[in-house]
Scaffold this motif. Structure first.
Motif, PDB file in Angstrom:
ATOM      1  N   ASP A 221      -0.673 -12.808  13.187  1.00  0.00           N
ATOM      2  CA  ASP A 221      -0.384 -14.026  13.951  1.00  0.00           C
ATOM      3  C   ASP A 221      -1.197 -14.008  15.242  1.00  0.00           C
ATOM      4  N   ASN A 222      -0.545 -13.978  16.415  1.00  0.00           N
ATOM      5  CA  ASN A 222      -1.307 -13.938  17.666  1.00  0.00           C
ATOM      6  C   ASN A 222      -1.218 -12.575  18.350  1.00  0.00           C
ATOM      7  N   ILE A 223      -0.919 -11.536  17.551  1.00  0.00           N
ATOM      8  CA  ILE A 223      -0.870 -10.162  18.062  1.00  0.00           C
ATOM      9  C   ILE A 223      -2.074  -9.396  17.543  1.00  0.00           C
ATOM     10  N   THR A 224      -2.813  -8.773  18.447  1.00  0.00           N
ATOM     11  CA  THR A 224      -3.968  -7.966  18.072  1.00  0.00           C
ATOM     12  C   THR A 224      -3.712  -6.514  18.458  1.00  0.00           C
ATOM     13  N   ILE A 225      -3.852  -5.610  17.493  1.00  0.00           N
ATOM     14  CA  ILE A 225      -3.733  -4.177  17.739  1.00  0.00           C
ATOM     15  C   ILE A 225      -5.103  -3.569  17.527  1.00  0.00           C
ATOM     16  N   ASP A 226      -5.656  -2.982  18.566  1.00  0.00           N
ATOM     17  CA  ASP A 226      -6.999  -2.411  18.470  1.00  0.00           C
ATOM     18  C   ASP A 226      -7.110  -1.243  19.445  1.00  0.00           C
ATOM     19  N   GLY A 227      -7.550  -0.111  18.943  1.00  0.00           N
ATOM     20  CA  GLY A 227      -7.701   1.058  19.798  1.00  0.00           C
ATOM     21  C   GLY A 227      -6.374   1.450  20.415  1.00  0.00           C
ATOM     22  N   GLN A 228      -6.296   1.415  21.756  1.00  0.00           N
ATOM     23  CA  GLN A 228      -5.082   1.815  22.469  1.00  0.00           C
ATOM     24  C   GLN A 228      -4.346   0.612  23.058  1.00  0.00           C
ATOM     25  N   GLU A 229      -4.590  -0.592  22.521  1.00  0.00           N
ATOM     26  CA  GLU A 229      -3.978  -1.794  23.079  1.00  0.00           C
ATOM     27  C   GLU A 229      -3.267  -2.629  22.022  1.00  0.00           C
ATOM     28  N   ILE A 230      -2.177  -3.271  22.464  1.00  0.00           N
ATOM     29  CA  ILE A 230      -1.516  -4.319  21.696  1.00  0.00           C
ATOM     30  C   ILE A 230      -1.561  -5.562  22.566  1.00  0.00           C
ATOM     31  N   ASP A 231      -2.280  -6.587  22.147  1.00  0.00           N
ATOM     32  CA  ASP A 231      -2.458  -7.814  22.927  1.00  0.00           C
ATOM     33  C   ASP A 231      -1.768  -8.980  22.234  1.00  0.00           C
ATOM     34  N   VAL A 232      -1.103  -9.813  23.040  1.00  0.00           N
ATOM     35  CA  VAL A 232      -0.489 -11.044  22.554  1.00  0.00           C
ATOM     36  C   VAL A 232      -1.175 -12.201  23.278  1.00  0.00           C
ATOM     37  N   SER A 233      -1.763 -13.114  22.494  1.00  0.00           N
ATOM     38  CA  SER A 233      -2.581 -14.167  23.108  1.00  0.00           C
ATOM     39  C   SER A 233      -1.753 -15.238  23.805  1.00  0.00           C
ATOM     40  N   SER A 234      -0.469 -15.415  23.425  1.00  0.00           N
ATOM     41  CA  SER A 234       0.377 -16.406  24.087  1.00  0.00           C
ATOM     42  C   SER A 234       1.840 -16.050  23.883  1.00  0.00           C
TER      43      SER A 234
ATOM     44  N   SER B 294       0.842  -1.190   0.000  1.00  0.00           N
ATOM     45  CA  SER B 294       0.000   0.000   0.000  1.00  0.00           C
ATOM     46  C   SER B 294       0.875   1.236   0.000  1.00  0.00           C
ATOM     47  N   ALA B 295       0.624   2.138  -0.956  1.00  0.00           N
ATOM     48  CA  ALA B 295       1.376   3.394  -1.007  1.00  0.00           C
ATOM     49  C   ALA B 295       0.733   4.461  -0.141  1.00  0.00           C
ATOM     50  N   GLY B 296      -0.465   4.180   0.377  1.00  0.00           N
ATOM     51  CA  GLY B 296      -1.169   5.133   1.222  1.00  0.00           C
ATOM     52  C   GLY B 296      -1.371   4.582   2.622  1.00  0.00           C
ATOM     53  N   VAL B 297      -2.176   5.268   3.392  1.00  0.00           N
ATOM     54  CA  VAL B 297      -2.466   4.891   4.774  1.00  0.00           C
ATOM     55  C   VAL B 297      -3.422   3.693   4.779  1.00  0.00           C
ATOM     56  N   VAL B 298      -3.158   2.726   5.650  1.00  0.00           N
ATOM     57  CA  VAL B 298      -4.062   1.596   5.850  1.00  0.00           C
ATOM     58  C   VAL B 298      -4.860   1.871   7.120  1.00  0.00           C
ATOM     59  N   THR B 299      -6.171   1.999   7.003  1.00  0.00           N
ATOM     60  CA  THR B 299      -7.038   2.272   8.146  1.00  0.00           C
ATOM     61  C   THR B 299      -7.826   1.024   8.488  1.00  0.00           C
ATOM     62  N   ALA B 300      -7.725   0.580   9.738  1.00  0.00           N
ATOM     63  CA  ALA B 300      -8.451  -0.609  10.194  1.00  0.00           C
ATOM     64  C   ALA B 300      -9.142  -0.263  11.503  1.00  0.00           C
ATOM     65  N   ASN B 301     -10.370   0.236  11.421  1.00  0.00           N
ATOM     66  CA  ASN B 301     -11.072   0.710  12.612  1.00  0.00           C
ATOM     67  C   ASN B 301     -11.541  -0.414  13.527  1.00  0.00           C
ATOM     68  N   ALA B 302     -11.530  -1.652  13.049  1.00  0.00           N
ATOM     69  CA  ALA B 302     -11.935  -2.776  13.893  1.00  0.00           C
ATOM     70  C   ALA B 302     -10.727  -3.543  14.424  1.00  0.00           C
ATOM     71  N   GLY B 303      -9.518  -3.023  14.232  1.00  0.00           N
ATOM     72  CA  GLY B 303      -8.321  -3.677  14.740  1.00  0.00           C
ATOM     73  C   GLY B 303      -7.552  -4.401  13.656  1.00  0.00           C
ATOM     74  N   VAL B 304      -6.321  -4.799  14.016  1.00  0.00           N
ATOM     75  CA  VAL B 304      -5.455  -5.536  13.115  1.00  0.00           C
ATOM     76  C   VAL B 304      -4.944  -6.767  13.861  1.00  0.00           C
ATOM     77  N   VAL B 305      -5.022  -7.939  13.218  1.00  0.00           N
ATOM     78  CA  VAL B 305      -4.522  -9.172  13.820  1.00  0.00           C
ATOM     79  C   VAL B 305      -3.367  -9.683  12.967  1.00  0.00           C
TER      80      VAL B 305
END
Length: 193
Positions: A123-136, A110-121
């Motif tokens: 592997d086992n890392i989830t980025i959503d809002g103000q959090e970065i979560d690792v499930s294991s 992508s040459a532009g901004v990637v917007t994901a308002n429902a979060g980004v997953v």
């Protein structure tokens, strides 16, 4: 010079025996009725059917080809539409609106901004809002230069399962604070390995 009226059909003298117009004597317009079918091939294997007030329908699994057989659009079933190209499919528009899940087997660039308002997953890392979560497992931050933690609130809070146990604090100096009552602050070295 007159209108020719056919009561049943207007046919050539043999199969594939005549053309409708020539390269220098072209007909103007073609008018067909609702539901009209254009049949192609000696055994009518390809047909284009007029769907009233909607469009045209290509029969079966046949495809519309561009340039050569590898560049085509067709439906392999009543639920799947295939767009095939040997190198690239280019979409030019101000906005391309995709209302579906997107399955990409190759690299996404992508040459532009990637917007994901429902979060980004990833592997086992989830980025959503103000959090970065690792499930294991652990999370490793590995950079080629420095790691900078810049908190405009002046505090870096350390927690375990949602309970804060320590804090690095800037208030007219550097503060290292144990947040649990009666908790020690221990600094250890490694003496002799």
């Amino acid at each position: 010079s007159a209108t020719i009226t056919a009561e049943t059909a207007f046919v050539p003298d043999a199969s594939d025996g005549a053309a409708l117009g020539t390269s220098s004597l072209e007909f103007s317009d073609l008018f067909l009725a609702d539901g009209a079918v254009i049949s192609l091939g000696d055994d009518d294997d390809v047909t284009l059917t007029h769907v009233a007030d909607t469009g045209i329908l290509l029969n079966g699994n046949n495809v519309i080809q561009f340039n050569d057989a590898s560049q085509n659009i067709g439906a392999t079933s009543n639920a799947i539409l295939d767009i095939n190209a040997t190198d690239e499919i280019e979409l030019n528009a101000t906005l391309v609106d995709v209302n579906a899940n997107l399955d990409v087997s190759g690299t996404t660039v992508s040459a532009g901004v990637v917007t994901a308002n429902a979060g980004v997953v990833v592997d086992n890392i989830t980025i959503d809002g103000q959090e970065i979560d690792v499930s294991s497992g652990d999370l490793t931050i590995d950079v080629a230069s420095d790691i900078v933690l810049d908190a405009d609130g002046g505090k870096i809070k350390l927690s375990d399962a949602g309970t804060q146990w320590g804090e690095l604090y800037n208030n007219s100096g550097f503060h290292l604070i144990a947040k649990v009552s009666d908790q020690d602050v221990v600094v250890k070295g490694n003496d002799g390995g």
